[in-house]
Scaffold this motif. Structure first.
Motif, PDB file in Angstrom:
ATOM      1  N   GLY A  66      34.562  40.921  43.736  1.00  0.00           N
ATOM      2  CA  GLY A  66      34.424  40.929  45.189  1.00  0.00           C
ATOM      3  C   GLY A  66      34.692  42.305  45.778  1.00  0.00           C
ATOM      4  N   PRO A  67      34.494  42.439  47.074  1.00  0.00           N
ATOM      5  CA  PRO A  67      34.636  43.735  47.750  1.00  0.00           C
ATOM      6  C   PRO A  67      35.999  44.400  47.563  1.00  0.00           C
ATOM      7  CG  PRO A  67      33.749  42.085  49.244  1.00  0.00           C
ATOM      8  CD  PRO A  67      34.125  41.369  47.992  1.00  0.00           C
ATOM      9  N   ASN A  68      37.050  43.619  47.394  1.00  0.00           N
ATOM     10  CA  ASN A  68      38.381  44.183  47.217  1.00  0.00           C
ATOM     11  C   ASN A  68      38.894  44.028  45.795  1.00  0.00           C
ATOM     12  OD1 ASN A  68      38.670  44.932  49.974  1.00  0.00           O
ATOM     13  ND2 ASN A  68      38.981  42.773  50.447  1.00  0.00           N
ATOM     14  N   GLY A  69      38.000  43.674  44.864  1.00  0.00           N
ATOM     15  CA  GLY A  69      38.389  43.455  43.479  1.00  0.00           C
ATOM     16  C   GLY A  69      38.878  44.734  42.820  1.00  0.00           C
ATOM     17  N   ASN A  70      39.800  44.565  41.906  1.00  0.00           N
ATOM     18  CA  ASN A  70      40.338  45.695  41.155  1.00  0.00           C
ATOM     19  C   ASN A  70      40.683  45.173  39.765  1.00  0.00           C
ATOM     20  OD1 ASN A  70      41.246  48.208  40.501  1.00  0.00           O
ATOM     21  ND2 ASN A  70      43.190  48.016  41.579  1.00  0.00           N
ATOM     22  N   MET A  71      39.648  44.966  38.959  1.00  0.00           N
ATOM     23  CA  MET A  71      39.850  44.325  37.664  1.00  0.00           C
ATOM     24  C   MET A  71      40.540  45.242  36.663  1.00  0.00           C
ATOM     25  SD  MET A  71      35.990  44.188  36.111  1.00  0.00           S
ATOM     26  CE  MET A  71      35.158  43.916  37.651  1.00  0.00           C
ATOM     27  N   THR A  72      41.173  44.603  35.701  1.00  0.00           N
ATOM     28  CA  THR A  72      41.811  45.348  34.628  1.00  0.00           C
ATOM     29  C   THR A  72      40.745  45.807  33.637  1.00  0.00           C
ATOM     30  OG1 THR A  72      42.110  43.398  33.226  1.00  0.00           O
ATOM     31  CG2 THR A  72      43.892  43.901  34.814  1.00  0.00           C
ATOM     32  N   LEU A  73      41.122  46.716  32.762  1.00  0.00           N
ATOM     33  CA  LEU A  73      40.201  47.175  31.729  1.00  0.00           C
ATOM     34  C   LEU A  73      39.795  46.011  30.835  1.00  0.00           C
ATOM     35  CD1 LEU A  73      38.663  49.402  30.280  1.00  0.00           C
ATOM     36  CD2 LEU A  73      40.760  49.926  29.018  1.00  0.00           C
ATOM     37  N   GLU A  74      40.734  45.155  30.506  1.00  0.00           N
ATOM     38  CA  GLU A  74      40.429  43.990  29.674  1.00  0.00           C
ATOM     39  C   GLU A  74      39.394  43.094  30.337  1.00  0.00           C
ATOM     40  OE1 GLU A  74      42.667  40.262  27.405  1.00  0.00           O
ATOM     41  OE2 GLU A  74      43.818  41.587  28.700  1.00  0.00           O
ATOM     42  N   THR A  75      39.551  42.849  31.624  1.00  0.00           N
ATOM     43  CA  THR A  75      38.584  42.030  32.355  1.00  0.00           C
ATOM     44  C   THR A  75      37.226  42.714  32.367  1.00  0.00           C
ATOM     45  OG1 THR A  75      40.305  41.046  33.735  1.00  0.00           O
ATOM     46  CG2 THR A  75      38.048  40.962  34.586  1.00  0.00           C
ATOM     47  N   LEU A  76      37.199  44.014  32.623  1.00  0.00           N
ATOM     48  CA  LEU A  76      35.938  44.755  32.636  1.00  0.00           C
ATOM     49  C   LEU A  76      35.228  44.621  31.295  1.00  0.00           C
ATOM     50  CD1 LEU A  76      33.883  46.728  33.843  1.00  0.00           C
ATOM     51  CD2 LEU A  76      35.355  48.588  33.035  1.00  0.00           C
ATOM     52  N   LEU A  77      35.951  44.816  30.198  1.00  0.00           N
ATOM     53  CA  LEU A  77      35.332  44.724  28.880  1.00  0.00           C
ATOM     54  C   LEU A  77      34.829  43.312  28.596  1.00  0.00           C
ATOM     55  CD1 LEU A  77      37.780  46.981  26.845  1.00  0.00           C
ATOM     56  CD2 LEU A  77      35.491  47.561  27.699  1.00  0.00           C
ATOM     57  N   ASN A  78      35.572  42.296  29.016  1.00  0.00           N
ATOM     58  CA  ASN A  78      35.117  40.906  28.844  1.00  0.00           C
ATOM     59  C   ASN A  78      33.859  40.626  29.654  1.00  0.00           C
ATOM     60  OD1 ASN A  78      37.159  40.228  27.060  1.00  0.00           O
ATOM     61  ND2 ASN A  78      38.493  39.402  28.644  1.00  0.00           N
ATOM     62  N   VAL A  79      33.813  41.128  30.870  1.00  0.00           N
ATOM     63  CA  VAL A  79      32.647  40.924  31.734  1.00  0.00           C
ATOM     64  C   VAL A  79      31.429  41.646  31.142  1.00  0.00           C
ATOM     65  CG1 VAL A  79      31.675  41.498  33.998  1.00  0.00           C
ATOM     66  CG2 VAL A  79      33.943  40.471  33.843  1.00  0.00           C
ATOM     67  N   LEU A  80      31.599  42.882  30.716  1.00  0.00           N
ATOM     68  CA  LEU A  80      30.489  43.629  30.132  1.00  0.00           C
ATOM     69  C   LEU A  80      29.973  42.943  28.869  1.00  0.00           C
ATOM     70  CD1 LEU A  80      31.697  47.314  30.616  1.00  0.00           C
ATOM     71  CD2 LEU A  80      29.911  46.119  31.901  1.00  0.00           C
ATOM     72  N   ARG A  81      30.877  42.463  28.020  1.00  0.00           N
ATOM     73  CA  ARG A  81      30.471  41.750  26.819  1.00  0.00           C
ATOM     74  C   ARG A  81      29.644  40.505  27.182  1.00  0.00           C
ATOM     75  NH1 ARG A  81      35.000  40.000  25.116  1.00  0.00           N
ATOM     76  NH2 ARG A  81      34.599  37.855  25.617  1.00  0.00           N
ATOM     77  N   ALA A  82      30.100  39.769  28.176  1.00  0.00           N
ATOM     78  CA  ALA A  82      29.381  38.570  28.605  1.00  0.00           C
ATOM     79  C   ALA A  82      28.004  38.921  29.187  1.00  0.00           C
ATOM     80  CB  ALA A  82      30.206  37.795  29.636  1.00  0.00           C
ATOM     81  N   MET A  83      27.874  40.124  29.730  1.00  0.00           N
ATOM     82  CA  MET A  83      26.595  40.564  30.271  1.00  0.00           C
ATOM     83  C   MET A  83      25.663  41.094  29.177  1.00  0.00           C
ATOM     84  SD  MET A  83      27.768  42.522  33.728  1.00  0.00           S
ATOM     85  CE  MET A  83      28.404  41.601  35.121  1.00  0.00           C
TER      86      MET A  83
END
Length: 91
Positions: A66-83
């Motif tokens: 979301g507009p104010n999101g600030n994900m962790t590196l772990e979350t970013l890597l999980n999201v990228l993997r899922a993409m």
């Protein structure tokens, strides 16, 4: 004349298009733009399936992207993997 709001998610229909879209966003080095691009891709792929594949709850995924999101590196890597994309660094 009638206009409609542009939604990038409607055009992200192939792995190549997704990779190119994210690459351009990351090249801008703008956290808000990257977060928006990740949100667009997640919506294109379906938030429910993205949440399941990234092992993040749907609510947490919406918040992170979301507009104010600030994900962790772990979350970013999980999201990228899922993409279906990987983060790469070059000098």
């Amino acid at each position: 004349m009638t206009t409609t709001e542009f939604d990038a998610a409607e055009y992200l229909d192939s792995p190549e298009m997704i990779a190119t879209y994210l690459k351009v966003a990351f090249e801008e080095n703008d956290a808000a733009l990257i977060r928006t691009a990740l949100n667009d891709v997640a919506r294109a792929k379906g938030m429910t399936s993205m949440a399941a594949e990234s092992k993040i709850t749907r609510q947490a995924l919406y918040k992170a992207l979301g507009p104010n999101g600030n994900m962790t590196l772990e979350t970013l890597l999980n999201v990228l993997r899922a993409m279906g994309v990987r983060l790469s660094v070059s000098g």
